[in-house]
Enzyme design. Structure first.
Site, short mmCIF file in Angstrom:
data_model
loop_
_atom_site.label_atom_id
_atom_site.label_comp_id
_atom_site.label_asym_id
_atom_site.label_seq_id
_atom_site.Cartn_x
_atom_site.Cartn_y
_atom_site.Cartn_z
N GLU A 1 -5.71 -7.80 3.92
CA GLU A 1 -5.24 -8.86 4.74
C GLU A 1 -6.40 -9.86 5.37
O GLU A 1 -6.46 -10.95 5.45
CB GLU A 1 -4.10 -8.41 5.52
CG GLU A 1 -3.65 -9.28 6.40
CD GLU A 1 -2.65 -8.99 7.50
OE1 GLU A 1 -2.22 -7.94 7.25
OE2 GLU A 1 -2.56 -9.63 8.68
N HIS B 1 0.76 -1.13 -0.01
CA HIS B 1 -0.09 0.00 -0.13
C HIS B 1 0.82 1.34 0.12
O HIS B 1 1.08 1.99 1.09
CB HIS B 1 -1.03 -0.07 1.33
CG HIS B 1 -2.03 -0.80 0.84
ND1 HIS B 1 -2.76 -1.52 2.17
CD2 HIS B 1 -2.65 -1.53 -0.10
CE1 HIS B 1 -3.61 -2.52 1.78
NE2 HIS B 1 -3.86 -2.40 0.28
N CYS C 1 2.89 -7.95 13.55
CA CYS C 1 4.39 -8.33 13.45
C CYS C 1 5.28 -7.42 13.94
O CYS C 1 5.33 -6.20 14.46
CB CYS C 1 4.48 -8.25 11.69
SG CYS C 1 4.70 -6.74 11.13
N HIS D 1 -10.07 -4.68 4.73
CA HIS D 1 -8.57 -4.68 4.43
C HIS D 1 -8.34 -5.96 3.78
O HIS D 1 -8.83 -6.97 3.96
CB HIS D 1 -7.96 -4.43 5.70
CG HIS D 1 -6.49 -4.28 5.46
ND1 HIS D 1 -5.41 -5.36 5.03
CD2 HIS D 1 -5.68 -3.13 5.37
CE1 HIS D 1 -4.27 -4.74 4.91
NE2 HIS D 1 -4.26 -3.44 4.95
N SER E 1 5.59 0.29 4.29
CA SER E 1 5.58 0.14 2.82
C SER E 1 6.30 1.28 2.16
O SER E 1 6.07 1.55 1.15
CB SER E 1 4.38 -0.04 2.23
OG SER E 1 3.18 0.80 2.82
N SER F 1 -2.47 2.45 3.61
CA SER F 1 -1.40 1.83 4.61
C SER F 1 -2.02 1.71 5.93
O SER F 1 -1.94 2.71 6.69
CB SER F 1 -0.05 2.27 4.17
OG SER F 1 0.45 1.90 5.21
N SER F 2 -2.57 0.59 6.37
CA SER F 2 -2.81 0.38 7.87
C SER F 2 -1.85 0.74 8.72
O SER F 2 -1.91 1.66 9.77
CB SER F 2 -3.32 -1.16 7.99
OG SER F 2 -3.58 -1.35 9.65
N ASN F 3 -0.50 0.04 8.54
CA ASN F 3 0.49 0.54 9.77
C ASN F 3 0.68 2.11 9.75
O ASN F 3 1.04 2.56 10.68
CB ASN F 3 1.49 -0.24 9.55
CG ASN F 3 2.51 0.01 8.41
OD1 ASN F 3 3.49 0.75 8.57
ND2 ASN F 3 2.25 -0.72 7.15
#
Ligand code: SF4
Length: 338
Positions: free
Chosen positions: A134, A49, A202, A132, A275, A230-232
């Site tokens: 994932e 992402h 993670c 999402h 990312s 981008s989730s993170n």
């Protein structure tokens, strides 16, 4: 040159930041596939992402599609780092597609947990964000057993068949603190709730959030480089605010920094999502320097050495082509559990 107005202005640069091992591998897989097989290479969904990465790969011949039915029969398609459900694998096989599965091994680990707990007939609560990629991929491993909980506010709605046989797993890129709060509330409702065998959030997500938590109390403003999907990256902005940053903004590119954000600011924190290529961070630092933030101090809270080998079939093709002298420049490594 230091002047009265620039004196004391500084940047605290978070480390670790940027590319994680799963993103590095996925982007490399597309690059190596383009170099080895030639364009076009189809990619289902954004490989990672990040706008910059997707645009750069598109220019080199990658064609991004939403679903495998947009890929011509018999063509080659890469599955993104976020993973796919078994149904997507089946659709690709039915169309005779050559697939390269760039699913991050740490996402695959969560898939395997889902399969195992479903086989043991657990009700599985997947803490994650509906929609999402994932989450869709993980849920697709055991749709009859998995329900998604988006956060603490949805815990009340959970219904299970047997409160003695419930387990939680999670998306890999969530806020650690919010997830723990969700799990605490779940456990209040279901005291026998089982934990996953390892941490699902993670190492890269955890490390980037930990670095931001150290920096945030010291900064007037935190700039997070990363895309809106981008989730993170989005979580890093939230974590910064929770941890005491005066303000926080997410940008894809340095040009999006509004000079008004910098008024009265002495210390800016900078980080980037998993990312995000480092060049985008460098450009942010250059842009901040134009506004007097020339003093850059890196604050490192962890050192990452994890790498993942390329997808197996791509690795084999590269080896075959390189013959005796050929090696994938990555050495195969065992799947990591972090
Ligand atoms: S953020 Fe974590 S799970 Fe996602 S690709 Fe990177 S290492 Fe893998």
């Amino acid at each position: 040159m230091t002047t009265e107005t620039t004196r004391g202005k500084r940047i605290l640069l978070a480390a670790p930041r940027g590319y994680c091992a799963g993103v590095d591998r996925a982007v490399d897989a597309v690059e190596q596939a383009l170099a080895h097989y030639g364009a076009p290479i189809y990619v289902r969904k954004e490989i990672v992402h990040n706008k910059y990465v997707v645009e750069a790969l598109s220019r080199r011949g990658a064609i991004f599609v939403e679903e495998t039915d947009e890929v011509p029969e018999g063509a080659r398609v890469v599955f993104s780092a976020h993973g796919v459900s078994p149904a997507v694998h089946e659709q690709a096989a039915a169309r005779g597609l050559d697939t390269i599965d760039a699913t991050c091994p740490l996402v695959t680990k969560v898939h395997k947990q889902a399969v195992r707990f479903a086989r043991d007939d657990y009700d599985i609560i997947l803490v994650g964000h509906t929609g999402h990629e994932e989450v869709e991929g993980t849920q697709g491993e055991a749709p009859e057993h998995i329900q998604v909980v988006n956060g603490p506010h949805e815990v009340d709605q959970v219904q299970v068949r047997d409160p003695e046989r419930v387990v939680w797993i999670s998306q890999t890129t969530l806020s650690v603190d919010e997830t723990m709060e969700t799990v605490r509330l779940l456990r209040e409702r279901f005291p026998a709730l089982s934990d996953p065998p390892g941490e699902d959030i993670c190492y890269a997500t955890q490390n980037r959030q930990a670095a931001v938590k150290v920096i945030a109390p010291q900064v007037d403003l935190m700039i997070v480089v990363g895309s809106g999907n981008s989730s993170n990256s989005v979580r890093l902005k939230e974590v910064a605010l929770d941890a005491g940053a005066g303000a926080s903004h997410r940008v894809d590119f340095a040009s999006e920094i509004d000079p008004a954000w910098l008024e009265g600011v002495r210390t800016v924190g900078v980080t980037s999502g998993a990312s995000v290529p480092e060049i985008l961070v460098r450009e942010v630092i250059e842009r901040l320097a134009e506004h007097g933030f020339e003093d850059v101090e890196e604050v490192r809270t962890a050192t990452e050495r994890i790498t993942f080998s390329l997808p197996k079939n791509l690795r084999a093709d590269l080896r075959g082509a390189a013959g005796e002298q050929g090696h994938d420049r990555r050495q195969p490594v065992a799947d990591h559990t972090c």
